[in-house]
Design an enzyme around this catalytic site. Structure first.
Site, PDB file in Angstrom:
ATOM      1  CB  CYS A  18      -7.144  19.011  23.306  1.00  0.00           C
ATOM      2  SG  CYS A  18      -8.258  19.992  22.290  1.00  0.00           S
ATOM      3  N   PRO A  19      -6.490  18.336  26.505  1.00  0.00           N
ATOM      4  CG  PRO A  19      -7.007  16.969  28.362  1.00  0.00           C
ATOM      5  CD  PRO A  19      -5.859  17.429  27.475  1.00  0.00           C
TER       6      PRO A  19
END
Ligand SMILES: [Zn+2]
Lengths: 82, 266
Positions: A18-19
């Site tokens: 992530c992201p």
């Protein structure tokens, strides 16, 4: 009995964190047509929760979230809006 | 547009935003903006627009970097004192983001050259520090129909407005003529606390990105006034003046005339 979902596109984002898991998924979905289905294969645990949530927040429909083995998840999303 | 792996990472915090996404980032990358001034306002404006990945940024300024600039003009450094501001700016911005094309123009804007300079750009941004340029840029943008972000700072107060010709007001709807010389602060009176242009220039960069993205509301028919000492933001309505000499129904200014005045430009 459930109808089998056939994705229009598949992406393998194993190895991404992530992201970028969401960024890659979002960019792929943006390039698809409304109504089409995207299958995402990923292995970053947090993304199995955050991607469905973010996709819903962005107005997309999460069809399934499935843990397919020890490490990997498959998320299936239908594009509802541009 | 296809993003490289590096671009996906560089612009990821834009792409995540529902209002931006890959499509919005592609608009930013395709945008061409023309910035007047590589000084206090031009520094944060160009810094943030280059960071955002705006495709082409032209910067016009005829000045060289002076030690007294460095208290607020963050594009420049102790090492570039004596260098043309546009060259110092180009080096800083290219180091920040090689995706961006920086066009450095060491020149002074005049009624003769401005329309030729801005014609290939989508948006004009005024970061100049003097009234003759502000009026020249306003009139040129109204005549050529270019959106304009206008900003000004003095001492502890800043002003920002966004001019979309035909849709909203222009600078002359607000102040029809340049103030007489006696009302313009002299050099000794014209100090500025260094952060102030950072705030006003930041607001201008935000207005420009919103115009590019077509999202939100910009300062059309509105003047935003920031009082730094009181930490107060105030919006003042500026109706479009039907009698405005440049954007009104029967404009008296249809060509760029004379904008000379003997103001202090330090
Ligand atoms: Zn006007």
């Amino acid at each position: 009995m459930e109808e089998e979902i056939i994705p229009d596109k598949r992406i393998d984002i194993r190895g991404l964190k992530c992201p970028y898991t969401f960024v890659r998924s979002k960019l792929t979905l943006e390039a698809m047509n409304t109504g089409e289905v995207l299958e995402i294969l990923l292995d970053y645990p947090e993304a199995s929760i955050s991607i469905p949530k973010s996709m819903q927040d962005h107005g997309q429909r999460v069809l399934t979230v499935e843990k397919v083995n020890d490490k990997d998840w498959i998320i299936i999303i239908r594009k509802e809006k541009d | 547009m296809e993003f490289t792996d590096d671009q996906v990472i560089r612009y990821s915090r834009h792409i995540i935003l529902p209002e931006v996404g890959g499509k919005g980032q592609a608009k930013i990358s395709a945008a061409k903006v023309f910035l007047i001034g590589a000084g206090g306002l031009g520094s944060p404006i160009s810094y943030y627009l280059a960071a955002a990945g705006v495709g082409r940024i032209a910067i016009v300024d005829d000045d060289v970097v002076d030690l007294s600039n460095l208290q607020r003009q963050i594009l420049h450094s102790t090492k570039t004192v004596g260098v043309a501001k546009v060259e110092s700016a180009k080096a800083t911005l290219e180091a920040l983001n090689p995706d961006v094309e920086i066009i450095a123009i060491k020149d002074r804007l005049t009624p003769e050259n401005i329309l030729g300079y801005i014609k290939d750009y989508d948006i004009v941004i005024d970061g100049s520090d003097n009234f003759p340029t502000r009026y020249l840029v306003n009139d040129a943008c109204v005549i050529s129909g270019k959106p304009l972000s206008s900003g000004a700072v003095l001492k502890f107060e800043g002003q920002v407005t966004t001019i979309i010709p035909k849709e909203g007001h222009c600078y002359r709807c607000l102040f029809e003529e340049m103030p007489p010389d006696g009302l313009v602060p002299s050099c000794q009176e014209g100090g500025v606390l260094g952060v102030l242009p950072g705030i006003i220039g930041g607001l201008q960069a935000m207005e420009v990105l919103k115009i590019i993205l077509g999202k939100g509301d910009v300062l059309i028919n509105t003047l935003l006034i920031y009082d730094a000492l009181r930490t107060n933001f105030r919006k003042v309505k500026v109706p479009k003046n039907p009698e405005c000499p440049v954007c009104g129904k029967t404009p008296s200014i249809t060509k760029l005339g004379n904008y000379e005045a003997n103001y202090c430009r330090a």
